[in-house]
Design a protein around this motif. Structure first.
Motif, mmCIF file in Angstrom:
data_model
loop_
_atom_site.group_PDB
_atom_site.id
_atom_site.type_symbol
_atom_site.label_atom_id
_atom_site.label_comp_id
_atom_site.label_asym_id
_atom_site.label_seq_id
_atom_site.Cartn_x
_atom_site.Cartn_y
_atom_site.Cartn_z
ATOM 1 N N GLU A 175 -13.785 -5.627 23.987
ATOM 2 C CA GLU A 175 -13.589 -4.368 24.939
ATOM 3 C C GLU A 175 -12.589 -3.680 25.368
ATOM 4 O O GLU A 175 -12.504 -3.048 25.836
ATOM 5 C CB GLU A 175 -14.365 -5.201 26.361
ATOM 6 N N ARG A 219 -13.801 10.797 26.782
ATOM 7 C CA ARG A 219 -14.786 10.683 25.771
ATOM 8 C C ARG A 219 -15.420 11.915 25.253
ATOM 9 O O ARG A 219 -15.922 12.587 26.145
ATOM 10 C CB ARG A 219 -15.602 9.519 25.853
ATOM 11 N N HIS A 224 -22.924 -2.422 31.801
ATOM 12 C CA HIS A 224 -21.514 -2.816 32.368
ATOM 13 C C HIS A 224 -21.719 -2.875 33.514
ATOM 14 O O HIS A 224 -21.011 -2.428 33.826
ATOM 15 C CB HIS A 224 -20.316 -1.778 32.266
HETATM 16 O O1 HGY Z 1 -16.359 1.729 26.668
HETATM 17 C C1 HGY Z 1 -16.996 1.403 25.555
HETATM 18 O O2 HGY Z 1 -17.727 2.120 25.225
HETATM 19 C C2 HGY Z 1 -17.456 0.186 24.443
HETATM 20 O O3 HGY Z 1 -18.348 -0.704 26.073
HETATM 21 N N1 HGY Z 1 -16.226 -0.743 24.590
#
Ligand code: HGY
Ligand code: MN
Ligand code: MN
Length: 416
Positions: free
Chosen positions: A132, A292, A386
């Motif tokens: 992460e 992103r 998340h």
């Molecule tokens: O941030 C992300 O896309 C993944 O959870 N590392």
């Protein structure tokens, strides 16, 4: 769910292990926080080691702290077919992110061993260190070390309490200067296939339990510092202020607009100000931008547009702004042959092969630098991730793990 005669994983055993792992680092609100190399994660590592041992795998920890469970094949010197993921989490996470890939991989290899399913190549399931990047600011530590991308400067990165990665590795009885030796040869791994929750809503919108990722977004993590002048909240007229917070407010809205214009995503996940008193105009604002995009050139142009616009806003207000790139990874495309193997497995398991692009980053992004990569995604309810409400049904997790099982068997019996 699957055609008769096909080997199947033990779904109950898989879900029980996900629930058990999910208890490590859980808080009163049901959120899980297991930051990399924290006490919670070190406890979780012991749980994974036991799971790998119970599955009858040979277990080792490499120099970067990656846990590797291995099942020898008929030709133990052939390149292995690897799977895996991570058990470190974000803050107040759910119980499936990463865990499904590690425990689903263990369950698949355990099934192959218990049912004595033929496989020419060795099979490995890897629990990577720090995917992460939430604790120290850069991610994919373990998978980047394994693929020869370790950067020794990361050792000086600090967490919110000032602990360096170096100190955290020493606390975990890892040699900080050993991580560079975790890199593996191309010959040692023939392919890498990861099982992961989707963490988005594409599969749910298409009513598909399992997806086949054809590509994974790239990301760029930027730290932005806006400096003004701290001053008295009562005696400083508005026209004389150099307030970085009101400037940042304009900058955050500009970032949102630029992301929409570029067809990408951008997130301000952290923001802090100094000195931080009710009656003091802030002097400095520091915030992070996670941007992103699926296309490398668009990611680059989005970042350029953002830094240009933030600089203009700061200058218009007589303030200074500086940028620090914390971490970045280019978008990657899955290997067509692995995508085909996953699609064939979906058919065998009785599922439509739903192709999609993945917005979340995974260790598969780093592994793509070393070997052919593929990614199997499992539907997330309401696309939530998340977050403590992150959830995937036992049926979908089992379906995804069965697709992984069939894909690993296929690839492990391909000789070329
Ligand atoms: O941030 C992300 O896309 C993944 O959870 N590392
Ligand atoms: Mn995640
Ligand atoms: Mn993840």
């Amino acid at each position: 769910m699957t055609n008769s005669g096909l080997a199947q994983i033990n779904g109950q055993r898989l879900m029980a292990s996900i629930e058990q792992l999910g208890q490590i680092g859980i808080d009163v609100n049901g959120g899980v926080t297991r930051l990399s190399l924290s006490n919670e994660e070190l406890i979780a590592r012991q749980f994974i080691i036991r799971q790998m041992e119970d599955a009858g795998l040979h277990v080792r920890q490499d120099e970067a702290g990656n846990l590797i469970g291995r099942l020898e094949g008929e030709a133990s010197d052939a390149g292995a077919i690897a799977t895996g993921s991570h058990i470190d989490t974000v803050i107040q996470a759910g119980i499936f992110d990463g865990a499904l890939g590690v425990l689903g991989g263990i369950e698949a290899l355990r099934t192959i061993r218990e049912q004595e399913i033929k496989h020419f190549r060795p099979l490995e399931v890897i629990c990577f260190t720090d995917e992460e990047g939430v604790r120290f600011g850069a991610g994919y530590f373990g998978s980047r070390a394994m693929t020869g991308q370790w950067n020794e400067s990361w050792l000086e990165l600090t967490d919110s309490e000032g602990t360096t990665l170096k100190e955290a590795m020493e606390y975990a009885t890892l040699d900080p200067y050993g991580a560079a030796f975790a890199s593996r040869s191309r010959e040692s791994i023939k392919a890498y296939v990861e099982l992961h929750i989707e963490q988005g809503r594409v599969l749910e919108e298409q009513d598909a339990p399992v997806g086949i990722a054809t590509a994974i977004y790239g990301h760029s993590w930027l730290e932005v510092t806006v400096r003004g002048r701290a001053d008295h909240a009562g005696t400083t007229p508005m026209k004389l202020r150099q307030d970085p917070l009101t400037a940042a407010a304009a900058q955050l809205l500009a970032i949102e607009q630029i992301a929409v214009e570029h067809g990408g995503v951008a997130t301000i996940g952290t923001l802090r100000m100094a000195p931080g008193a009710i009656n003091v105009i802030p002097g400095e604002i520091v915030f992070t931008v996670d941007m992103r995009h699926e296309a490398a050139e668009k990611l680059h142009s989005m970042q350029l547009a953002i830094t240009t616009e933030l600089t203009a806003i700061a200058q218009q207000r007589g303030l200074s702004v500086s940028f620090r790139t914390i971490d970045s990874a280019q978008p990657v495309r899955s290997s067509p042959s692995i995508v085909d193997a996953i699609a064939e497995s979906c058919k065998e398991v009785g599922l439509p092969g739903t192709y999609m692009v993945c917005g979340a980053g995974h260790d598969a992004v780093a592994m793509n630098d070393l070997t052919e990569m593929g990614l199997i995604l499992v539907r997330s309810r309401d696309g939530i991730s998340h977050h403590p409400l992150e959830w995937s049904s036992p049926e979908d997790c089992e379906a995804g793990a069965n697709v992984l099982l069939q894909t690993l068997i296929k690839l492990a019996n391909e000789l070329n």
